[in-house]
Write an enzyme that holds these catalytic residues in place. Structure first.
Site, PDB file in Angstrom:
ATOM      1  N   GLU A   1       0.764  -1.049   0.104  1.00  0.00           N
ATOM      2  CA  GLU A   1       0.059   0.013   0.122  1.00  0.00           C
ATOM      3  C   GLU A   1       0.801   1.370  -0.028  1.00  0.00           C
ATOM      4  OE1 GLU A   1      -1.821  -1.158   3.905  1.00  0.00           O
ATOM      5  OE2 GLU A   1      -1.911   1.018   3.997  1.00  0.00           O
TER       6      GLU A   1
ATOM      7  N   CYS B   1       3.738   8.720   0.575  1.00  0.00           N
ATOM      8  CA  CYS B   1       4.251   7.679   1.604  1.00  0.00           C
ATOM      9  C   CYS B   1       4.257   6.075   0.947  1.00  0.00           C
ATOM     10  CB  CYS B   1       3.185   7.703   2.684  1.00  0.00           C
ATOM     11  SG  CYS B   1       3.562   6.425   4.098  1.00  0.00           S
TER      12      CYS B   1
ATOM     13  N   CYS C   1       7.050  -6.909   7.072  1.00  0.00           N
ATOM     14  CA  CYS C   1       8.198  -6.207   7.692  1.00  0.00           C
ATOM     15  C   CYS C   1       8.668  -7.371   8.799  1.00  0.00           C
ATOM     16  CB  CYS C   1       7.594  -5.009   8.537  1.00  0.00           C
ATOM     17  SG  CYS C   1       8.932  -4.105   9.636  1.00  0.00           S
TER      18      CYS C   1
ATOM     19  N   CYS D   1       7.572  -4.765  15.775  1.00  0.00           N
ATOM     20  CA  CYS D   1       7.020  -3.333  16.571  1.00  0.00           C
ATOM     21  C   CYS D   1       5.485  -3.966  17.134  1.00  0.00           C
ATOM     22  CB  CYS D   1       7.033  -2.176  15.927  1.00  0.00           C
ATOM     23  SG  CYS D   1       8.605  -1.713  15.468  1.00  0.00           S
TER      24      CYS D   1
ATOM     25  N   CYS E   1       2.393  -2.256  15.530  1.00  0.00           N
ATOM     26  CA  CYS E   1       2.403  -1.921  14.019  1.00  0.00           C
ATOM     27  C   CYS E   1       1.585  -3.154  13.375  1.00  0.00           C
ATOM     28  CB  CYS E   1       3.757  -1.722  13.399  1.00  0.00           C
ATOM     29  SG  CYS E   1       3.646  -1.354  11.700  1.00  0.00           S
TER      30      CYS E   1
ATOM     31  N   CYS F   1      -0.548   2.100   9.360  1.00  0.00           N
ATOM     32  CA  CYS F   1       0.302   1.484   8.540  1.00  0.00           C
ATOM     33  C   CYS F   1       0.065   0.026   8.418  1.00  0.00           C
ATOM     34  CB  CYS F   1       1.782   1.525   9.344  1.00  0.00           C
ATOM     35  SG  CYS F   1       2.971   2.239   8.588  1.00  0.00           S
TER      36      CYS F   1
HETATM   37  N1  SAH Z   1       9.898   0.825   9.484  1.00  0.00           N
HETATM   38  C1  SAH Z   1       9.920   2.427   9.697  1.00  0.00           C
HETATM   39  C2  SAH Z   1       9.013   3.005   8.684  1.00  0.00           C
HETATM   40  C3  SAH Z   1       7.476   2.558   8.901  1.00  0.00           C
HETATM   41  S1  SAH Z   1       6.287   3.149  10.179  1.00  0.00           S
HETATM   42  C4  SAH Z   1       9.974   2.630  11.090  1.00  0.00           C
HETATM   43  O1  SAH Z   1       9.830   1.895  12.055  1.00  0.00           O
HETATM   44  O2  SAH Z   1      10.073   3.855  11.301  1.00  0.00           O
HETATM   45  C5  SAH Z   1       5.904   4.809  10.342  1.00  0.00           C
HETATM   46  C6  SAH Z   1       5.808   5.291  11.674  1.00  0.00           C
HETATM   47  O3  SAH Z   1       4.595   4.836  12.204  1.00  0.00           O
HETATM   48  C7  SAH Z   1       6.790   4.682  12.756  1.00  0.00           C
HETATM   49  O4  SAH Z   1       7.225   5.817  13.563  1.00  0.00           O
HETATM   50  C8  SAH Z   1       6.068   3.658  13.188  1.00  0.00           C
HETATM   51  O5  SAH Z   1       6.530   3.214  14.689  1.00  0.00           O
HETATM   52  C9  SAH Z   1       4.757   4.105  13.337  1.00  0.00           C
HETATM   53  N2  SAH Z   1       3.705   3.353  13.354  1.00  0.00           N
HETATM   54  C10 SAH Z   1       3.323   2.205  13.018  1.00  0.00           C
HETATM   55  N3  SAH Z   1       2.112   1.644  13.348  1.00  0.00           N
HETATM   56  C11 SAH Z   1       1.641   2.559  14.106  1.00  0.00           C
HETATM   57  C12 SAH Z   1       0.263   2.743  14.615  1.00  0.00           C
HETATM   58  N4  SAH Z   1      -0.371   1.438  14.746  1.00  0.00           N
HETATM   59  N5  SAH Z   1       0.218   3.707  15.477  1.00  0.00           N
HETATM   60  C13 SAH Z   1       1.134   4.877  15.289  1.00  0.00           C
HETATM   61  N6  SAH Z   1       2.179   4.775  14.944  1.00  0.00           N
HETATM   62  C14 SAH Z   1       2.613   3.792  14.136  1.00  0.00           C
END
Ligand code: SAH
Length: 361
Positions: free
Chosen positions: A91, A104, A111, A115, A118, A332
């Protein structure tokens, strides 16, 4: 098959010469691919037919095919679900700001960073994206809306530094003056914080903005949210950020997703203020977007404001991320995940298929 859109002009020239063709053909083809965004060789009308046929046999133009586009009625945000050549789904999101159009993009299919909050990481990493696929995430949107894309953020699914070579190649191609010519200053790369690769990126001396997903001000809290914190401490991460600033002169952004009761307390803001007060940086607060697979809760508005006020007392530059496309919302990777789960039957296959979902740090 040669992935022709992943080649820079120099490589394309070599390739064209290896086919026994004249050098100037490379420039023509490069323009078709990176300025006219064609999807196949037949559209390259100033090439002789026999060269087009030769290219069709030997090379391919990777494109992404939109399978679903959702348009926000509130602010014009568009979410694109794309199908890749091998059937994988990714996406991308278009956000319209007064300063321009920002896309974006995803950098991997899935991935493996794990995290906890996420959605992109729930089924693990499927595969890396190649430069041509990342480029096409942007090109398709520019073609679709008929307006120039001026900004790129690498904040979709995937960890950009876990696909280092392809991502750096993509960055060089998207900022190439014979292509979309997007200046590094209009590109933001977001990473969960793979320390040695941040240093390597700094050494590339690209003028881009580095965004660090920090999300905590001490290692224990960070480890609860992000497995990568088991490998690198916050102190090591901040050292790498200082190095990046020294090498590029670019101020680093810290992203901090606020999770109610986990990292959004006033005491946490004080700790974060002390941690960052001497670093030339910007902090972006993101109220966590809850996903159904985890029970993290979003901080209430009052706590977000309080958190911001505390950081400002430390003279830190803070913004609260504006929520775009609220009516087509989805954190995301959520859109891709729900689409995939529908097709695969509630994600059962996906879960079975990936026995190694995360990196063990
Ligand atoms: N892998 C990279 C980029 C992708 S995520 C990274 O970790 O930075 C982009 C941002 O969105 C990151 O800061 C991630 O931690 C955050 N993110 C992911 N899922 C989220 C969620 N459910 N709520 C808020 N932020 C989120």
């Amino acid at each position: 098959m040669t992935d022709i859109k992943s080649l820079n002009l120099e490589e394309l020239t070599e390739y064209i010469q290896s086919l026994g063709e004249k050098k100037f053909r490379a420039k023509q083809i490069y323009k078709w691919l990176h300025q006219d965004f064609v999807t196949g060789f037949d559209e390259m009308t100033n090439l002789p037919k026999d060269l087009r046929e030769k290219l069709k046999r030997d090379a391919c133009v990777y494109v992404v095919k939109p399978v679903k586009v959702m348009v926000s009625q509130l602010d014009g945000t568009r979410k694109y679900l794309y199908e890749l050549n091998d059937g994988n789904i990714i996406e991308s999101v278009l956000m319209k700001y007064h300063h321009g159009n920002s896309v974006c993009i995803s950098t991997q299919v899935g991935c493996r960073m794990g995290c906890r909050f996420c959605a992109s990481t729930l089924d693990g990493l499927e595969r890396q994206l190649v430069p041509s696929e990342m480029l096409d995430e942007v090109y398709r949107i520019q073609r679709d809306i008929g307006e120039r894309i001026s900004n790129i953020v690498l904040m979709g699914s995937g960890e950009p530094l876990d696909n280092y070579d392809n991502v750096v190649k993509f960055l060089k191609l998207i900022s190439d003056e014979n292509g979309l010519n997007i200046s590094g200053r209009n590109i933001t790369l977001s990473t969960c914080g793979i320390v040695p690769l941040i240093r390597r990126l700094a050494d590339e001396k690209m003028q881009l903005t580095l965004a660090i997903s920090l999300h905590a001000s001490d290692d224990n809290t960070r480890r609860k949210l992000m497995p990568v914190a088991n490998k690198y401490t916050i102190a090591e991460l901040l050292d790498a950020c200082r190095y990046f600033f020294k090498a590029t002169g670019r101020r680093v952004t810290f992203e901090y997703s606020l999770v109610a009761g986990v990292n959004d307390m006033e005491s946490e803001a004080v700790k974060l203020g002390n941690l960052l007060k001497d670093i030339n940086c910007h902090v972006n607060l993101i109220p966590v977007n809850p996903i159904k697979e985890r029970n993290f809760k979003q901080s209430v508005k009052k706590d977000v404001e309080k958190f911001k006020n505390v950081l400002e007392k430390y003279k830190i530059n803070v913004t609260i991320r504006r929520e775009m496309g609220r009516d087509i919302q989805g954190a995301c990777g959520q859109l891709r995940k729900s689409y995939k789960d529908n097709i695969e039957g509630n994600g059962k296959n996906a879960t079975e298929k990936h026995n190694k979902k995360e990196v063990e740090w």
